[in-house]
Design a protein around this motif. Structure first.
Motif, PDB file in Angstrom:
ATOM      1  N   VAL A 197       0.944  -1.553  -0.407  1.00 18.32           N
ATOM      2  CA  VAL A 197       0.334  -0.167   0.329  1.00 18.32           C
ATOM      3  C   VAL A 197       0.853   1.443   0.186  1.00 18.32           C
ATOM      4  N   ALA A 198       1.759   1.029   1.363  1.00 15.29           N
ATOM      5  CA  ALA A 198       2.496   2.292   0.824  1.00 15.29           C
ATOM      6  C   ALA A 198       3.363   2.646  -0.338  1.00 15.29           C
ATOM      7  N   TRP A 199       4.578   1.966  -0.744  1.00 11.57           N
ATOM      8  CA  TRP A 199       4.811   1.329  -2.089  1.00 11.57           C
ATOM      9  C   TRP A 199       4.109   2.007  -3.748  1.00 11.57           C
ATOM     10  N   THR A 200       2.760   1.606  -3.162  1.00  8.61           N
ATOM     11  CA  THR A 200       2.360   1.921  -4.045  1.00  8.61           C
ATOM     12  C   THR A 200       1.803   3.476  -4.191  1.00  8.61           C
ATOM     13  N   ASP A 201       1.147   4.114  -2.414  1.00  9.83           N
ATOM     14  CA  ASP A 201       1.648   5.349  -2.402  1.00  9.83           C
ATOM     15  C   ASP A 201       1.708   6.417  -3.015  1.00  9.83           C
ATOM     16  N   LEU A 202       4.285   6.051  -3.714  1.00 13.51           N
ATOM     17  CA  LEU A 202       4.395   6.156  -4.036  1.00 13.51           C
ATOM     18  C   LEU A 202       3.936   6.681  -5.015  1.00 13.51           C
ATOM     19  N   ILE A 203       4.373   5.499  -5.689  1.00 16.80           N
ATOM     20  CA  ILE A 203       3.949   5.516  -7.222  1.00 16.80           C
ATOM     21  C   ILE A 203       2.555   6.155  -7.443  1.00 16.80           C
ATOM     22  N   GLN A 204       1.591   6.483  -7.463  1.00 20.05           N
ATOM     23  CA  GLN A 204       0.964   7.499  -7.101  1.00 20.05           C
ATOM     24  C   GLN A 204       0.954   8.660  -6.659  1.00 20.05           C
ATOM     25  N   GLY A 205       1.512   8.797  -5.765  1.00 16.29           N
ATOM     26  CA  GLY A 205       1.892  10.206  -5.454  1.00 16.29           C
ATOM     27  C   GLY A 205       3.169  10.609  -6.070  1.00 16.29           C
ATOM     28  N   VAL A 206       3.636  10.052  -6.951  1.00 12.86           N
ATOM     29  CA  VAL A 206       4.684  10.841  -8.467  1.00 12.86           C
ATOM     30  C   VAL A 206       3.601  11.104  -9.166  1.00 12.86           C
ATOM     31  N   LEU A 207       3.324  10.114  -9.791  1.00 16.16           N
ATOM     32  CA  LEU A 207       1.739  10.445 -10.813  1.00 16.16           C
ATOM     33  C   LEU A 207       1.697  11.760 -10.984  1.00 16.16           C
ATOM     34  N   MET A 208       0.937  11.940  -9.184  1.00 15.42           N
ATOM     35  CA  MET A 208      -0.543  13.152  -8.995  1.00 15.42           C
ATOM     36  C   MET A 208       0.914  14.455  -9.134  1.00 15.42           C
ATOM     37  N   LEU A 209       2.075  14.104  -9.366  1.00 13.55           N
ATOM     38  CA  LEU A 209       2.344  15.358  -8.791  1.00 13.55           C
ATOM     39  C   LEU A 209       2.827  16.153 -10.527  1.00 13.55           C
ATOM     40  N   LEU A 210       2.969  14.696 -11.394  1.00 12.55           N
ATOM     41  CA  LEU A 210       3.248  14.862 -12.157  1.00 12.55           C
ATOM     42  C   LEU A 210       2.326  16.115 -13.295  1.00 12.55           C
TER      43      LEU A 210
END
Length: 474
Positions: free
Chosen positions: A179-192
């Protein structure tokens, strides 16, 4: 197969890889619910932001920027202040006490801090968490189904089933680490996405000067911090409510667990810097997207449709597909965290601590997975019915959790005289005040955000009851 579906399948493969990579960690109770407290700073930072923001950021805040213009920047200020105070006031002390007492849930921390041998605090915490999280999970699954129906060839029911199956599957296999590492990827995508899309939209509108001129000619209030209504009591209440949106960051259990899961107290310092900067960029990007969208596409019936509209109209098909997947992934990132939170409340707090289960660590972790599956299945059933009551609950789920746990955690960590009686009164009072405010008083106060009275009452009761009961015991 559409480009959006192709991008989604690539993302799905990435999730599957993360889940399998995290599988070994999920075989223990500490691993399944808190990733063994080994997460690096950037994962903790992005997971905190992605869980706290998610679909609301991409659809809700962009829609707010579209609807009220510059007034939405008060939300930016409120969220930055809220998350900043959570890191400064709570993160390191919460991590320290959770490590000292081997705590893996927020009720664990409260029980250790107040010597809750009768499990009164733990029991109340479990009831509040399950009540709020149950409705919240179902509502997010409704949003998932609608997002799939809007962006892919799937209909609503198929979208609910596919989206829910994906979320439940990687949460079951990989637990909190996945969940946490998925959040990292999702967060990066959201930021971009929130860096690229507003820039493209502003360029398409003719530049920022043109955006400002267009909005000003349509409604000068869109450029005023007071909003379209101008200076008024309602506008002032709106500004105060926007600033208070960040208050729940200082208490909601799904975010507090992020602090507890860090590899060390020291690692929270860089995580704080990353988190505050990223949430500032998140929110400014979302508001600018909405404002530029208003200049380009005025008159939309649903302001929250502006991000999907800009994505499909202005971006190349592949990038538009990525943006649609970002929306889906952002919604999903809330559900997985809530599933872990509810499951930990049942297994750790109820079964192991309150009921005294003698199952070993691996058996409890397995039980946690079954509970995750059960809660997810219940959410699917309600989502397929699309009950309006679910969305009514979501209006105060965020505030209800924040008002119940925020004041108590602040006092537990910063006000030594706080005792169990005060914590119980504050938790119950803050929660019930939030509920009552939404049901009876909110329409009478220009829609003052419910977290404000809930948080204040919770704080007053925690301190006041602690002092009164301490004096009586003397």
């Amino acid at each position: 197969m559409t480009i959006t579906m192709t991008v989604f399948l690539v993302y799905l493969a990435l999730l599957a890889g993360l889940a399998l990579w995290s599988r070994a960690e999920s075989r223990t109770l500490h691993g399944y619910f808190i990733a063994g407290k080994k997460l690096p700073p950037w994962v903790v930072a992005f997971s905190t932001n992605a869980t706290g923001e998610s679909g609301w950021l991409l659809l809700g805040l962009t829609g707010m920027g579209y609807a009220v213009g510059a007034q939405a920047f008060w939300v930016v200020a409120g969220e930055v202040i809220g998350i900043g105070l959570a890191w400064l006031l709570l993160s390191r002390r919460l991590k320290r006490i959770s490590d000292q007492h081997d705590s893996i849930t927020v009720p664990d921390v409260l029980a250790a801090r107040f010597g809750d041998s009768l499990h009164l605090l733990r029991g109340l915490s479990v009831l509040i968490i399950l009540g709020m999280v149950g409705a919240y999970v179902a509502a997010q699954m409704v949003a998932t189904g609608k997002a799939f129906a809007g962006f892919t060839p799937l209909d609503y029911a198929q979208g609910v089933l596919v989206g829910s199956a994906v979320i439940i599957a990687y949460t079951l296999v990989g637990g909190y680490k996945a969940v946490a590492w998925t959040d990292l990827i999702q967060g990066v995508l959201m930021l971009l996405g929130l860096l690229v899309l507003p820039a493209v939209a502003i360029h398409a509108a003719g530049g920022w000067g043109t955006v400002v001129a267009t909005l000003g000619s349509a409604d000068p209030g869109l450029l005023s911090p007071w909003g379209p209504e101008g200076k008024s009591t309602a506008a002032l209440v709106g500004i105060v409510s926007f600033l208070a949106i960040g208050l729940p960051f200082m208490g909601v259990p799904q975010l507090m667990v992020r602090f507890m899961s860090a590899r060390s107290e020291k690692s929270l310092v860089p995580a704080m810097t990353i988190s505050v900067i990223v949430i500032l960029l998140f929110d400014i990007g979302a508001v600018l997207t909405g404002m530029a969208g208003r200049a380009l596409f005025p008159g939309l019936e649903d302001p929250e449709s502006i991000l999907p509209l800009l994505s499909t109209e202005l971006l190349p098909p592949v990038l538009a597909g990525v943006m649609m997947v970002v929306v889906l992934a952002a919604i999903m990132s809330t559900v997985d965290s809530l599933l872990i939170l509810a499951s930990s409340a049942v297994v750790r707090d109820f079964l192991q601590r309150m009921r005294g289960s003698l199952r070993d660590d691996r058996q409890l972790a397995t039980a946690g997975k079954w509970v995750t599956l059960l809660i997810g299945a219940i959410g699917i059933v309600f989502a397929l019915q699309q009950s309006p009551l679910i969305f009514w609950f979501v209006l105060f789920a965020w505030s209800g959790l924040g008002a119940a746990f925020g004041p108590v955690l602040l006092c537990a960590l910063w006000y030594p005289p706080t005792n169990r009686q005060g914590a119980l009164a504050g938790m119950l009072g803050g929660f019930l005040t939030t509920m009552a405010w939404v049901i009876w008083f909110k329409p009478l106060t220009h829609d003052l955000l419910e977290i404000i009275p809930g948080f204040l009452v919770g704080l007053a009761l925690t301190v006041g009851v602690s002092r009164i009961t301490a004096e009586r015991s003397d």
